[in-house]
Design a protein around this motif. Sequence first.
Motif, short mmCIF file in Angstrom:
data_model
loop_
_atom_site.label_atom_id
_atom_site.label_comp_id
_atom_site.label_asym_id
_atom_site.label_seq_id
_atom_site.Cartn_x
_atom_site.Cartn_y
_atom_site.Cartn_z
N ARG A 101 4.12 3.09 -1.99
CA ARG A 101 2.86 3.43 -1.33
C ARG A 101 2.97 4.74 -0.57
O ARG A 101 2.02 5.53 -0.52
N ALA A 128 1.37 0.68 -6.64
CA ALA A 128 0.22 1.55 -6.40
C ALA A 128 0.13 2.64 -7.45
O ALA A 128 -0.95 3.17 -7.73
N TRP A 166 3.55 -3.11 5.39
CA TRP A 166 2.78 -1.86 5.45
C TRP A 166 1.95 -1.85 6.73
O TRP A 166 1.39 -2.87 7.09
N MET A 176 -5.55 3.97 2.74
CA MET A 176 -5.05 3.21 1.60
C MET A 176 -5.66 1.82 1.53
O MET A 176 -5.79 1.14 2.55
N THR A 215 -4.79 -1.61 0.45
CA THR A 215 -3.61 -2.39 0.09
C THR A 215 -3.95 -3.60 -0.78
O THR A 215 -3.05 -4.34 -1.19
#
Length: 520
Positions: free
Chosen positions: A96, A129, A400, A508, A510
Amino acid sequence: MNSALRNSVFGTVLFVTLATAANGQTFDLVINNGRVIDPETGFDAIAHVGIVDGEIVEIAQSQLEGEQVIDASGLIVAPGFIDLHSHSVVDLPANRLQAFDGVTTALELESGVLPIADWYASVEAEGRATNFGATASWSFARIATMVPEMPPVEPTAAWYQGAFNYPRWTTNVTTEEELDKIIDLIQQGLDDGALGIGVNSGYVPGVGGKELLRIWELAAENGVPVSTHMRNWSEADPLSSLEGLAMVLGLSATSGARTNICHLHSTNLHDTLKAADMVDKARSIGIDVHTEVYPYGIASMPIASAVLLQAGEAFRARMGIDFDSVRLIAKGRWIEDEADMRAEQDADPGQFIIMRYLDEEDATDADILRKVTALPWIAIASDSIPYTQPDGTPITGEEWPMPDNAFSNPRSAGTYGKFLREWVREDELLDWPEAIAKVSLIPAQLFDGQVPAMERKGRLQEGMDADITVFDPETIGDRATIDRPFETTEGIEYLIVNGTAVISGGEMDTDVLPGKPIRK
């Protein structure tokens, strides 16, 4: 719809009802008003991109409408960045971070892994990702063959690091029977879809030329490239890096195998510009050789790597640095002297280190780095490595964002941001189309005619995969440092992987993992 799509100061994402273009085409995602750059055709203009089912289906002069519409005004719309040298693709959090650096395809080519089928299955099950792929690892095959104390081969960094407790796989010449087994293991990996052969010979000073020739011939027979960390890591003769480079060029020329030389500068040290000239001349006479660099003067490797086992006097003479240029990544400190180095090697031979081989504060070293990184035919790659906690525990799974105690090399998060900030915006050594070619088209061309899936990447054209990096040329830049290697790159406003927005408005999502496996 993707809940992470939102307004931002750089571009606005609008949600509209399903719309149809004048020609009857319905778009899943549209990117309007951006500066669209395709390095293969030379296209460079304000244009509008329509995407359906993960494919670019239209690049238009007039605005398009679709289910999701991105206003990319003031932004550059580029083919997704392709990293040929990513060790961190093995872990989702590090993957990521690479996405935040503009990467849409991350490939583990230098070292590779085995068994290939198991690696693809495990990565695909967890999800990524970015797109992902790997070579069949010569090092893994050598370990599995030559070290009976090791458990059965696993496609993990932990298994590989454990092999440094048994260094004979790095120092011994193989018997004919051992080499036959190594060949069989690599061939199985190729049969399972590996993108080529990874030859980490820089860590195996005991390998002989006959063994390497067998490997290059195997690659030629299978129509795949060899990616290699070349042998002879040294500025001093005999057995200098330039001698090792000459051997690689000879192997490529005589076997006919395409060759990708990894991190040309880190393996040639202060002889880097001479090495680049050698590669350029080889290419000019038709040798199928490629290479890549990263925009840093710091390397990473396990602390028990052969180069670091040299006695102090030999290390200084051959590497042009001393042991105090080595930093323990997980412990966050620099080595003090040779005694300190030996103690750490005995205590934890598999731990990763940073080695500063070109000092960016030194004018001569900085000039070497600037010049080689700006060469227009050399790809940019990160040589990223996984992130660990201070005790060495890898950071994996769904964690994350990265915690503040995550350690790695700053290349793992900031390679492309640093390259675009420093070499393009600040120093103007390259223009935007030239720089974008080095991070997208040139890496993709390593596989032209050999891996059809890669021929649909690195280009922003109708019919290509919708892997797209949208960034702000005024703000793009790295934030990762040696002390804070987990900081994300700034300026990546949107990242589209197979038609799905992984990053939108700089945030982002997720919940999406649209990366796909890339196999031969």
